[in-house]
Scaffold this motif. Structure first.
Motif, short mmCIF file in Angstrom:
data_model
loop_
_atom_site.label_atom_id
_atom_site.label_comp_id
_atom_site.label_asym_id
_atom_site.label_seq_id
_atom_site.Cartn_x
_atom_site.Cartn_y
_atom_site.Cartn_z
N VAL A 144 13.85 40.30 25.48
CA VAL A 144 15.01 40.76 24.74
C VAL A 144 16.21 39.97 25.23
N MET A 145 16.79 39.17 24.34
CA MET A 145 17.96 38.37 24.66
C MET A 145 19.20 39.06 24.12
N ALA A 146 20.31 38.98 24.87
CA ALA A 146 21.58 39.54 24.41
C ALA A 146 22.69 38.51 24.57
N CYS A 147 23.56 38.47 23.58
CA CYS A 147 24.75 37.63 23.66
C CYS A 147 25.85 38.40 22.93
N VAL A 148 26.53 39.28 23.67
CA VAL A 148 27.53 40.17 23.07
C VAL A 148 28.91 39.84 23.65
N GLY A 149 29.82 40.83 23.68
CA GLY A 149 31.20 40.49 23.98
C GLY A 149 31.65 40.64 25.42
N ASN A 150 31.40 41.80 26.02
CA ASN A 150 31.96 42.08 27.33
C ASN A 150 31.10 43.14 28.05
N ARG A 162 25.77 44.49 15.59
CA ARG A 162 26.55 45.71 15.35
C ARG A 162 26.96 45.80 13.88
N THR A 163 27.31 44.67 13.28
CA THR A 163 27.57 44.62 11.84
C THR A 163 26.26 44.27 11.16
N ALA A 164 25.64 45.25 10.53
CA ALA A 164 24.25 45.10 10.07
C ALA A 164 24.07 43.98 9.06
N PHE A 165 25.07 43.73 8.19
CA PHE A 165 24.86 42.74 7.15
C PHE A 165 24.67 41.34 7.75
N LYS A 166 25.22 41.09 8.95
CA LYS A 166 25.00 39.80 9.59
C LYS A 166 23.54 39.64 10.00
N LYS A 204 7.08 37.35 21.28
CA LYS A 204 7.83 38.28 20.42
C LYS A 204 9.18 38.49 21.08
N VAL A 205 10.24 38.15 20.38
CA VAL A 205 11.58 38.13 20.97
C VAL A 205 12.54 38.96 20.13
N ALA A 206 13.35 39.77 20.80
CA ALA A 206 14.49 40.44 20.15
C ALA A 206 15.75 39.72 20.57
N PHE A 207 16.67 39.55 19.64
CA PHE A 207 17.96 38.92 19.97
C PHE A 207 19.08 39.85 19.50
N LEU A 208 19.93 40.25 20.44
CA LEU A 208 20.99 41.21 20.20
C LEU A 208 22.34 40.51 20.23
N GLY A 209 23.02 40.46 19.09
CA GLY A 209 24.33 39.84 19.01
C GLY A 209 24.28 38.53 18.27
N LEU A 210 24.89 38.48 17.09
CA LEU A 210 24.80 37.30 16.23
C LEU A 210 26.18 36.72 15.93
N GLY A 211 26.94 36.48 17.00
CA GLY A 211 28.23 35.82 16.86
C GLY A 211 28.05 34.33 16.70
N VAL A 212 29.12 33.56 16.97
CA VAL A 212 29.06 32.11 16.78
C VAL A 212 28.06 31.46 17.72
#
Length: 288
Positions: free
Chosen positions: A62-68, A32-36, A3-11
């Motif tokens: 829990v995986m994260a791929c965010v900005g800074n 952060r932008t829910a519609f994505k 069971k995996v959570a992924f935070l951040g859906l950029g490119v």
């Protein structure tokens, strides 16, 4: 399957999460932008959550791929952050390129909460993420890495433990230092060939087979020569990464003269309006 959570859906994050779902993991995403997040869930058949905390509940990883640094702190320990929703024994895997300092800060908090922490920055660009061919450089405890690596394999070409927490980020700095100098040299070579009236395709065909050859040369020379810079990793993000490199170099008393110079060249590209151009746009300084 996990069971995996992924935070951040950029490119990068969106296709990485997609590979996890395709591999059979049960994936819940947050953005952060829910519609994505909603669009991703509709496309891939996973679930989406309104907060990092909700996404992380009952997750094994829990995986994260965010900005800074700031973004990472927010998704980890901000209001409704992921750490608050994670169970003891779960593992947080950070794919963001951030400072080693924030990595160690968050890893210490995770340890107090009995949460595993692996810093796992990535290289390979948007194409690598989409094709599941990323290089993943990790820092953390051997046990946490051994558990996380089979999950990371869903989008990795290579995944290696480089040392304790923070070692992944330090390795990513080595990667960005190497890229900065290489792209500048390639830009100068191609611009020189153009001004000399040479056929760029023929030049690259010949020199790419020798010591000058590189991934950047083979995969980016055509678009660089054509002034096309729409290949994912943006100049704005590269300057963020190089700032991390230069700050760490000050702490280590390491000399990075070429990196410091190329950072200023990327600033020139930003001033030309190219902040969202990809990193191969260094050539634009030489040809405009």
């Amino acid at each position: 399957m996990a069971k995996v959570a992924f935070l951040g859906l950029g490119v990068m994050g969106a296709p990485m999460a997609g590979h996890l779902q395709s591999a059979g993991h049960a994936v819940t995403v947050y953005n952060r932008t829910a519609f994505k997040a909603q669009d991703w869930a509709e496309k891939h058949g996973g679930k989406w959550a309104k907060t990092p905390e909700d996404a992380a509940k009952d997750a094994d990883f829990v995986m994260a791929c965010v900005g800074n640094d700031h973004d990472l702190r927010q998704v980890c320990i901000g209001d409704h952050g992921a750490f608050a929703g994670m169970r003891k024994g779960a593992i947080f895997v950070d794919h963001t390129t951030v400072s080693a300092a924030v990595t160690r800060e968050l890893a210490d908090i995770a340890q107090e909460m009995m949460i595993g922490y692996v810093d796992a920055p990535i290289s390979g660009g948007q194409a690598g993420a989409e094709n599941g061919q990323l290089s993943v450089m990790c820092g953390g405890a051997q046990g946490d890495f051994d558990k996380a690596a089979p999950v990371i394999d869903a989008y990795a070409k290579i995944c290696r433990l480089m040392g304790p927490v923070g070692a992944g980020q330090m390795t990513k700095m080595c990667n960005q230092i190497a890229i900065a100098g290489l792209v500048q040299a390639l830009s100068e070579s191609l611009a020189f060939a153009q001004k000399a009236g040479l056929d760029v395709e023929k030049v690259v065909e010949v020199i790419s087979q020798g010591a000058a050859g590189s991934w950047q040369m083979v995969n980016r020379h055509k678009t660089m020569a054509a002034g096309e810079f729409n290949h994912g990793f943006a100049v704005d993000w590269m300057r963020k990464d190089l700032g991390i490199c230069l700050s760490a170099a000050d702490d280590l008393k390491a000399s990075l003269p070429v990196t410091a110079l190329v950072d200023q060249f990327y600033k020139d590209v930003q001033n030309m309006g190219g902040g969202r151009w990809d990193t191969s746009s260094l050539i634009a300084r030489l040809t405009n």
